[in-house]
Design a protein around this motif. Structure first.
Motif, PDB file in Angstrom:
ATOM      1  N   UNK A  56     -20.952  -2.193  -1.110  1.00  0.00           N
ATOM      2  CA  UNK A  56     -20.426  -2.882   0.071  1.00  0.00           C
ATOM      3  C   UNK A  56     -19.188  -2.167   0.592  1.00  0.00           C
ATOM      4  N   UNK A  57     -18.314  -1.748  -0.329  1.00  0.00           N
ATOM      5  CA  UNK A  57     -17.108  -1.035   0.096  1.00  0.00           C
ATOM      6  C   UNK A  57     -17.457   0.284   0.768  1.00  0.00           C
ATOM      7  N   UNK A  58     -18.472   0.950   0.242  1.00  0.00           N
ATOM      8  CA  UNK A  58     -18.892   2.215   0.851  1.00  0.00           C
ATOM      9  C   UNK A  58     -19.404   1.983   2.264  1.00  0.00           C
TER      10      UNK A  58
ATOM     11  N   UNK B  81     -23.648 -18.922   0.322  1.00  0.00           N
ATOM     12  CA  UNK B  81     -22.457 -18.677   1.141  1.00  0.00           C
ATOM     13  C   UNK B  81     -21.242 -18.405   0.255  1.00  0.00           C
ATOM     14  N   UNK B  82     -21.233 -18.983  -0.948  1.00  0.00           N
ATOM     15  CA  UNK B  82     -20.110 -18.757  -1.864  1.00  0.00           C
ATOM     16  C   UNK B  82     -19.955 -17.270  -2.161  1.00  0.00           C
ATOM     17  N   UNK B  83     -21.096 -16.558  -2.243  1.00  0.00           N
ATOM     18  CA  UNK B  83     -21.053 -15.126  -2.554  1.00  0.00           C
ATOM     19  C   UNK B  83     -20.430 -14.316  -1.423  1.00  0.00           C
ATOM     20  N   UNK B  84     -20.392 -14.887  -0.225  1.00  0.00           N
ATOM     21  CA  UNK B  84     -19.865 -14.131   0.902  1.00  0.00           C
ATOM     22  C   UNK B  84     -18.368 -13.858   0.765  1.00  0.00           C
ATOM     23  N   UNK B  85     -17.682 -14.646  -0.052  1.00  0.00           N
ATOM     24  CA  UNK B  85     -16.244 -14.424  -0.222  1.00  0.00           C
ATOM     25  C   UNK B  85     -15.975 -13.026  -0.779  1.00  0.00           C
ATOM     26  N   UNK B  86     -16.808 -12.621  -1.744  1.00  0.00           N
ATOM     27  CA  UNK B  86     -16.624 -11.294  -2.325  1.00  0.00           C
ATOM     28  C   UNK B  86     -16.976 -10.197  -1.318  1.00  0.00           C
ATOM     29  N   UNK B  87     -17.974 -10.480  -0.474  1.00  0.00           N
ATOM     30  CA  UNK B  87     -18.386  -9.498   0.526  1.00  0.00           C
ATOM     31  C   UNK B  87     -17.306  -9.338   1.593  1.00  0.00           C
ATOM     32  N   UNK B  88     -16.720 -10.450   2.016  1.00  0.00           N
ATOM     33  CA  UNK B  88     -15.733 -10.416   3.094  1.00  0.00           C
ATOM     34  C   UNK B  88     -14.424  -9.779   2.626  1.00  0.00           C
TER      35      UNK B  88
ATOM     36  N   UNK C 280     -12.403  -4.425  -0.185  1.00  0.00           N
ATOM     37  CA  UNK C 280     -11.587  -3.418   0.515  1.00  0.00           C
ATOM     38  C   UNK C 280     -12.342  -2.089   0.541  1.00  0.00           C
ATOM     39  N   UNK C 281     -12.485  -1.461   1.706  1.00  0.00           N
ATOM     40  CA  UNK C 281     -13.171  -0.168   1.763  1.00  0.00           C
ATOM     41  C   UNK C 281     -12.563   0.882   0.842  1.00  0.00           C
ATOM     42  N   UNK C 282     -11.243   0.766   0.535  1.00  0.00           N
ATOM     43  CA  UNK C 282     -10.626   1.745  -0.338  1.00  0.00           C
ATOM     44  C   UNK C 282     -11.198   1.691  -1.752  1.00  0.00           C
ATOM     45  N   UNK C 283     -11.853   0.574  -2.072  1.00  0.00           N
ATOM     46  CA  UNK C 283     -12.461   0.471  -3.389  1.00  0.00           C
ATOM     47  C   UNK C 283     -13.493   1.567  -3.593  1.00  0.00           C
ATOM     48  N   UNK C 284     -14.182   1.933  -2.518  1.00  0.00           N
ATOM     49  CA  UNK C 284     -15.175   3.000  -2.636  1.00  0.00           C
ATOM     50  C   UNK C 284     -14.519   4.304  -3.034  1.00  0.00           C
ATOM     51  N   UNK C 285     -13.347   4.579  -2.485  1.00  0.00           N
ATOM     52  CA  UNK C 285     -12.645   5.816  -2.834  1.00  0.00           C
ATOM     53  C   UNK C 285     -12.164   5.778  -4.283  1.00  0.00           C
ATOM     54  N   UNK C 286     -11.657   4.614  -4.702  1.00  0.00           N
ATOM     55  CA  UNK C 286     -11.187   4.479  -6.084  1.00  0.00           C
ATOM     56  C   UNK C 286     -12.332   4.607  -7.063  1.00  0.00           C
ATOM     57  N   UNK C 287     -13.501   4.055  -6.693  1.00  0.00           N
ATOM     58  CA  UNK C 287     -14.642   4.116  -7.579  1.00  0.00           C
ATOM     59  C   UNK C 287     -15.155   5.533  -7.717  1.00  0.00           C
ATOM     60  N   UNK C 288     -14.901   6.379  -6.684  1.00  0.00           N
ATOM     61  CA  UNK C 288     -15.427   7.730  -6.708  1.00  0.00           C
ATOM     62  C   UNK C 288     -14.545   8.656  -7.539  1.00  0.00           C
ATOM     63  N   UNK C 289     -13.352   8.242  -7.872  1.00  0.00           N
ATOM     64  CA  UNK C 289     -12.430   9.098  -8.638  1.00  0.00           C
ATOM     65  C   UNK C 289     -12.820   9.141 -10.124  1.00  0.00           C
TER      66      UNK C 289
END
Length: 342
Positions: free
Chosen positions: A251-253, A323-330, A333-342
Motif C-alpha cells: 500500500x505504501x508503495x 471498514x475497520x481495516x481501512x484505518x491502516x490503509x488510510x 505513510x508512503x515513506x514506509x516503502x522507502x524504509x522497507x526497501x533499505x
C-alpha cells in the motif's frame, strides 16, 4: 478494482478460505432465519388467520392466555352487541382418532359466519389439513372421533397450526359439546376493541403473546440470529484487518507511486464486496435448497424475508466490519516503502 482483482488471483488460497467461511456463515444465518419463520408459522398461523383486528380474551388478572381464557355466555353476548362483526371462537386441545391412529390437534370451534374457516355443515363435520389427514390415513367423507363425538372428515389444503399442533376446525356448537367445561368460547374476534366486564381486548400482534411459549421461543431464536450477525461482522472484519496489515508495504508503495487514498479505499471495499457477495450468495442458495428439500420434515420457510433480507444484512455488516481495516490503509505513510526497501 485492478489491484483488488490481481490480489484475489494471486492469493487464491487465502481468499478461497474466507469465501468458504462467509458461505458457511450465510448457510447458518439463512437456515436459522428459515427455521425461526417456520417455527413461528407452526405456532401462530391459525391465530393469524382469525378474522377481525382485535381478539377479546378473559381477564383473570394475569397475562392474557388462550389456554386459560374461558368466556361466559354473557361476555360473548355483550361483546357481540358492542361489535356486530364480532365472532366467538373456541380453542382447545384434543385428539383425533381414526382406525387406531391418534393425532393430537388444536380444535378450533368456528361459527358459520367465520368464512373461510367455517366448516361446510353446522354440525358433525371436522376440517383437517392435508398433512393431518395424511397422518391419520383418512380422506374426505371418512369418519373420525374427537372425544366421544364422531365427525365426518372434510379435507382442507390450508396448512394451519396452533402452538406446534395441526388445527382441526369444527362448528362452534360441536366444540361446546366436545369441551363442555371450557365456557361459551375461548376468544371473540372483533373489528374494534369492545372489552366488556371481565375481558381484555388485544390487537392481533399482542394476541400472539397469549399463545403459550411463543414469546420465549421466538425471542431466543431472534437473539441467536442477532449474535450470529455480530459474529459474522467480526470474522469478516478480522480477516480484512489482518490482510491489510500484511500488505502495508504494498500500500505504501502504491501511495509513493501516486495512487490516491480514495482509490485504494474503493479498491479495498470492492474486494470485500466481491468476497462477501460470492460467499453469501453460495451460502444462502445452499441453505434455501436444503430447506426446500427437508421442508416436509422440518418447520422451515423459504421466502424473501428468510433469504434475501438476511443475505443483504450479512453483506452490509461484513462491509461494515471491513471498514475497520481501512484505518491502516488510510494512515499508511508512503515513506514506509522507502524504509522497507533499505
Amino acid at each position: 478494482m485492478y489491484v483488488a482483482i490481481r490480489e484475489l488471483h494471486t492469493a487464491r488460497g487465502r481468499f478461497a478460505m474466507i469465501t468458504v467461511v462467509v458461505a458457511l456463515l450465510g448457510v447458518l444465518v439463512a437456515f436459522l432465519g428459515g427455521l425461526t419463520a417456520g417455527l413461528a408459522r407452526q405456532n401462530i398461523s391459525a391465530v393469524q388467520a382469525l378474522p377481525g383486528t382485535h381478539v377479546v380474551v378473559a381477564d383473570d388478572g394475569a397475562p392474557a392466555s388462550f389456554d386459560r381464557s374461558q368466556l361466559t355466555d354473557a361476555q360473548v353476548d355483550a361483546t357481540m352487541r358492542a361489535d356486530r362483526a364480532a365472532l366467538p371462537v373456541g380453542i382447545s386441545r384434543g385428539t383425533v382418532e381414526a382406525e387406531g391412529r391418534v393425532l393430537p390437534v388444536a380444535v378450533f370451534g368456528m361459527p358459520p359466519e367465520a368464512t373461510p374457516d367455517a366448516v361446510r355443515r353446522e354440525h358433525g363435520t371436522i376440517r383437517l389439513s392435508a398433512a393431518a389427514a395424511d397422518s391419520l390415513g383418512v380422506r374426505a367423507g371418512d369418519r373420525v372421533t374427537v372425544g366421544a363425538m364422531a365427525f365426518t372428515v372434510d379435507v382442507d389444503h390450508a396448512d394451519r397450526w396452533y402452538s406446534h399442533t395441526p388445527v382441526a376446525y369444527v362448528a362452534l356448537a360441536d366444540w361446546r359439546l366436545v369441551n363442555p367445561q371450557s365456557g361459551a368460547a375461548t376468544v371473540v374476534t372483533t373489528a374494534s376493541s369492545p372489552a366488556v366486564g371481565g375481558t381484555v381486548a388485544l390487537t392481533r400482534d399482542r394476541a400472539l403473546s397469549a399463545i403459550g411459549s411463543y414469546d420465549s421461543e421466538h425471542r431466543s431464536l431472534q437473539l441467536m440470529t442477532v449474535m450470529l450477525f455480530a459474529i459474522s461482522a467480526l470474522v469478516v472484519g478480522s480477516f480484512f484487518v489482518v490482510w491489510t496489515m500484511q500488505r502495508i508495504g504494498d500500500i505504501a508503495t502504491l501511495k509513493a507511486l501516486g495512487a490516491a487514498t480514495r482509490t485504494l479505499v474503493v479498491d479495498a471495499l470492492g474486494q470485500a464486496a466481491l468476497v462477501l457477495g460470492l460467499g453469501v450468495t453460495v451460502g444462502t442458495g445452499l441453505a434455501a435448497a436444503v430447506g426446500v428439500a427437508v421442508g416436509g420434515a422440518v418447520p422451515f420457510e423459504v421466502s424473501a424475508s428468510t433469504t434475501l433480507l438476511p443475505a443483504t444484512l450479512l453483506i452490509v455488516l461484513g462491509l461494515a466490519g471491513s471498514v475497520v481495516a481501512l484505518r491502516f490503509l488510510i494512515t499508511t505513510d508512503p515513506l514506509t516503502a522507502l524504509n522497507a526497501a533499505r
